[in-house]
Each structure stands twice: as C-alpha cells, then as structure tokens.
Design an enzyme around this catalytic site. Structure first.
Site: not given
Length: 593
Positions: A258-260, A292, A312-313, A316
């Site tokens: 599931l996006d964003a 996400e 994402d952490d 990044h």
C-alpha cells in the site's frame, strides 16, 4: 444470481448468471445517470438510497459502456474492470472466469521466506517478457516479484503512480487474462506475486469522480495531489477495499504493498481493509499486506493485519554512508548515520518519535516488533526515480562498500527487496516518466525540474533544463534495464555475488528466521557497526559492517563460524581488526543452558 466473482462489491459492472450485467455507480451529486452502450443506446439507471444508481441490462462480457450523467458528462466507470484503449475510452464488462488457472491449488508462502524483486511491467517489456525471466529469478533465489502499480493511467507509459481506475489493469500492458497468466506462471515457478496499489490519491488526468461524487473528497485535508480522499464515508472505503479484494481474489496476487499510507488521514480505513481482506480470503492462503508509511506507525504492524513496512530509515542511513549525500530527506540522517543505522538493525525504525527536519515528531517505538516486520532495500523505484537523473547506486557508491552493504541487505534477518536490474548492477537509470500532453505535460515537466531547485547541482536554471523530460519517450526508453549486459564480466561478478548471498540465505538463515529477535547493535566507529540477532534455534547471527576507508579494532567477540565476508580479509580478522569496506557474517553457537 451473480457469477462467483472475487472483488464483486457494489461498485462497477458485475456479470450475472444468464448473460446479464449489473451496473452500479455512486453519484450522489447526479440527478440522472444512464448506461451508454457501444451502439449509442442509453439505458436509464434507477436511483437508489444514498446516491446510488443501478441497472441490470441484457449484455455480457466484452460489452463497451460509459456512464452518461445529467446529459452533461460521459465518463468511464470508476470501478471499470478493463478499458478499451485508455482512461478516456469506454469501459469493458469482464468475465472473471475467462482465464483457466493452471495452478489453482497455489496457497502462497510464509512471509519469512520472502525475497522481493520490484519491477515495472512496461520497463521490463510487458507481461510475456517477465514470464520469460521468471526461471532466472527463481534460480537466483528470488521468491516473490512485486509489480509497480498497474491501475489504468493516462497515455501509453507511466511509472504507475498516476493511476485513476484502481480496478482496471493498464490496457497498454495487455488484457486482464494476460496479467492472470503472469501471476499463474509465477506460481508455477514457486514465486509469490505482490502488487503495489495506490489508495491515497488519483492521477491528474482521467478521474471524474469530483464531477458527480464530490463527497469522495474532503477539501479540509490537502495533500500533494489535491484534496484528500474522504475515507470517513463507507462508500469510499468500500470502493478501495473491493479493489484490494479484486486483486487478491480474482487475480490471485499473494499480497499488496500500500503506497504512502501516511497520506491517508483516516487510519481506521487501513484497519478495516486489513480485517476485511483476511476475512474474505480463503483461510489456507498466505496473504501479506505491506505498508509504505513515512509516519513509522509501528502500531499498525502488530495485531492489525499488516505484515511489514518498507523501512526507509535503513535506506536513508545507508545511502548517506555510501554516497555522502545529505540534501533533501537525507538531511535527517547526515549527522549520525551510523548510530541511526545501528538503531534500525536493533530496534526497527531510526525515528521513533524524535523531531524530523520538518520540526514535528516522527515515528513510534518499534523495538518490540520482529525483524520480519521490516522490508530492507538499497534501491527501489522511489529512491532511484525520485533522483533528478535517476542514477542507480552502482553509479554513486564505491564498489567494495556497495558489496558490503549488499551483504547486510541479503543476510540480515529482515525481508530484502531488490529493484529490477540491481542484481547485475545495471547501468541504465530509472527515471520518472509519464505520457501527458498539452498544458498538463508542461506543468509536469516544469514541476519536475523546479522540484530540484533547492539542490546544489540544480540551482542554476540551465542545469535544471537538463533534467530529462518526463513526457519524452526517450526518458522511458532510457529507463529499461538491459538484461543482456548481465553476461558481461563486470556485471556477471555482481550477479554471482547476489546468487551466492541468496543461496546462503536460503540454506543457512531462512529455516531459522521464525522466532528471530534482535540482541542489539553497537557502533564501532564512523561507518562501522556490529549487530546481533538470536535465530529461532538459539544460534546468534552476527554481522560486522565497515563502510569507512580505514581499519577499526573489533574488540572481543564470541567464537563463531564465518558464514560470509564481502571480500578477503583474513589477515585483518586474525589481527582483531575490521577491514575497510567490508561486511563479515558469522553464526555463533546457541547458548548451552
């Protein structure tokens, strides 16, 4: 009586026994609605409570139709199961039974066995080309492919996040039966198939819901894409939940990404979606829902029906360590990237309530979650495609350091994800591409270039003008990975590394991943750390990573079996040092109790 039809909720056209079709449209702002068929005939729809319009007509699969609203609009079905041509063309009635499944007994795989391979159907050359690559992916050690969004979008090419018809697979890729053949073929090779779905916004061209169902949106919650979708309304929730069920039941996908979802303000919708999905899908099927979520909402990952979240952490922090870049969202990781990476390996998220660069708290405590609740990656469509020139990490990072980071990715107990072409260090970029025209094309082109005005390399207007035009066909063509390159010596070395690491993961780690828990991570120096996890049988997985250019003292460590090292470093290891740009992986014996 309805044909047994997965995803056949109240929205859209549903084929009935006897050859008729039931049409349903939620249009609370409309006075009259008709179904307009391909011969131009219009069949009035009956108004029903709550703003619904319904009709049952003597037509079957393949029928072309539109909705005529108040004699002022002719629109496709927002719940169209297929389009003829494009989002502005007629919708098609689909027979869900037209495809005969070859592997109807497939029930999926447990989550801990997942090794994801994200791909773009168009850039890969279409469904058939992907089918041809499935044996190679399975042999490499991939256990699941993840398709970037397929929802019908405007034009012939799009990176997927401009979809406007979330029930209809993109017509330029082929008919619904071709998509089902891809899923079926993947199952025949033992591969799960995931689909990326976008339920937080619609694309800028081809969505007409606001014209006759303004209550679908709420103006008090703006998003980067316009007014937010109003998930307080059950009709809206049902619209997207029925879409999710369509993909999982009729197309037999094994899971959804599931996006964003941080752009979905009503988190109760997410919980309802998960509950209804798990209640509707057969109890013996393995279905996985992955998020996400920039909010790092750990509370959604325990007992809420969601299996994992893209982390994402980790990306990044690793990206800063590998490239030194610190602009944009990397600014939150530039000061202490090693500490933040260590926290991710030990506790899940780096940000668990701390202030981000936006001056607001981000995240929730996550140390109680298992490592499998997090999907790790060095590259994905966002992290490459959101770059101005779409460079892959192989063009940005030192090769030995990248080998070390790849070792961490594939041998850590989290769920690894690769992006198409990553496995052989493809040199082709992955750019942001669309197929808009006229004023919209110019707006997208200008918006894309202005988005990078704050970056040092693009402050000059001339440098921004060199950013590839999203609407140019050449931009899409440049984004297609060249799989023929995988045989070249420098690419073959990368492919061999991925194959070796995935073989180790399958043989040594996968059987022991259930029940794994983190034992902590310590910073050894700038760019270097040691992390440990207790596996399901009591053995301890230890990874020592040094992305810096110098040697570091290791200190005391328990005796262990060396499982892998990203390059030869025996001399340094005997001297009690961690060699530069190295990852080494050990298995410590279980404690004797």
């Amino acid at each position: 009586m309805s044909v047994p039809h997965a995803g056949a909720g109240r929205h859209g056209a549903v084929l009935l026994e006897g050859g008729n079709t039931r049409f349903s449209l939620w249009a609370p702002d409309a006075q009259t609605v008709s179904v307009e068929l391909e011969d131009g005939a219009r069949w009035p729809m009956r108004g029903a409570a709550g703003g619904w319009f319904v009709a049952e007509l003597p037509c079957g699969a393949g029928t072309r139709y539109r909705y005529a609203i108040d004699d002022r609009l002719r629109v496709p079905d927002p719940a169209s199961r297929a389009q003829l041509g494009d989002v502005h063309g007629p919708s098609l009635v689909v027979d869900p039974r037209a495809y005969r499944w070859r592997y109807p007994d497939w029930r999926g795989q447990p989550w801990h066995r997942t090794v994801l391979y994200e791909l773009h159907v168009g850039a890969m050359g279409g469904y058939q080309r992907i089918i041809e690559r499935l044996p190679a992916l399975a042999e490499l050690g991939i256990t699941a492919i993840e398709l970037m969004p397929l929802a019908e979008f405007p034009g012939a090419r799009n990176w997927g996040y401009d979809g406007v018809l979330p029930y209809a697979p993109e017509a330029s890729y082929g008919p619904p039966e071709a998509l089902k053949e891809l899923v079926d073929s993947a199952h025949g090779h033992g591969l799960m198939v995931f689909l990326d779905v976008v339920y937080n916004h619609f694309g800028p061209d081809g969505n007409f819901l606001g014209e006759y169902a303004s209550a679908f949106f709420r103006a008090d919650r703006p998003t980067p894409w316009g007014d937010a979708i109003d998930f307080r309304r059950q009709e809206v929730r049902d619209f997207f939940i029925d879409s999710a069920l369509l993909w999982l039941q009729e197309y037999r996908f094994d899971g959804l990404r599931l996006d964003a979802v941080h752009a979905i303000h009503d988190k109760d919708f997410l919980r309802e979606l998960a509950v209804r999905v798990h209640a509707a899908v057969e109890a013996d099927r393995q279905i996985h829902l992955v998020l996400e979520n920039d909010d790092n909402a750990a509370s959604l990952l325990l007992g809420q029906g969601f299996t994992a979240q893209w982390n994402d952490d980790v990306h990044h922090a690793l990206h800063v360590l590998l490239t030194g870049e610190a602009e944009g969202y990397y600014a939150d990781y530039q000061d202490e990237p090693t500490r933040l990476l260590a926290r991710c390996l030990a506790e899940g998220f780096a940000y668990q309530g701390e202030m981000s660069r936006r001056g607001v708290p981000r995240g929730e405590p996550s140390a109680h979650l298992p490592p499998s609740a997090f999907v790790l990656f060095l590259q994905n469509h966002d992290q490459i495609g959101n770059r101005a020139c779409g460079e892959r990490l192989s063009a940005l990072a030192d090769a030995e350091a990248l080998r070390a980071a790849t070792t961490l990715l594939l041998l850590a107990p989290m769920i690894p994800l690769l992006f198409m072409g990553e496995e052989f260090a493809a040199r082709q970029p992955f750019l942001y591409f669309t197929d808009h025209h006229g004023e919209l094309a110019e707006a997208v082109r200008s918006g894309r270039r202005n988005e990078f005005a704050a970056f040092a390399a693009f402050r000059d207007p001339a440098s921004r003008a060199a950013i590839p035009d999203p609407n140019a066909e050449a931009t899409f063509a440049a984004s297609r990975p060249d799989f023929a390159c995988a045989a070249a010596p420098d690419h073959a070395q990368w492919l061999a590394l991925y194959r070796q690491l995935l073989q180790l993961r399958h043989a040594e780690l996968m059987p022991l991943l259930p029940g794994t828990c983190a034992l902590g991570a310590e910073v050894l120096g700038a760019g270097a750390l040691r992390a440990r996890w207790r596996l399901g049988d009591g053995q301890v997985l230890r990874i020592e990573l040094n992305l810096a250019a110098g040697e570091l003292p290791l200190g005391a460590a328990r005796p262990a079996r060396l499982l892998f090292e990203s390059r030869e470093a025996d001399v340094a290891r005997r001297a009690g040092l961690l060699a530069p740009r190295l990852a080494q992986v050990f298995l410590e014996p279980a404690d004797e109790r």
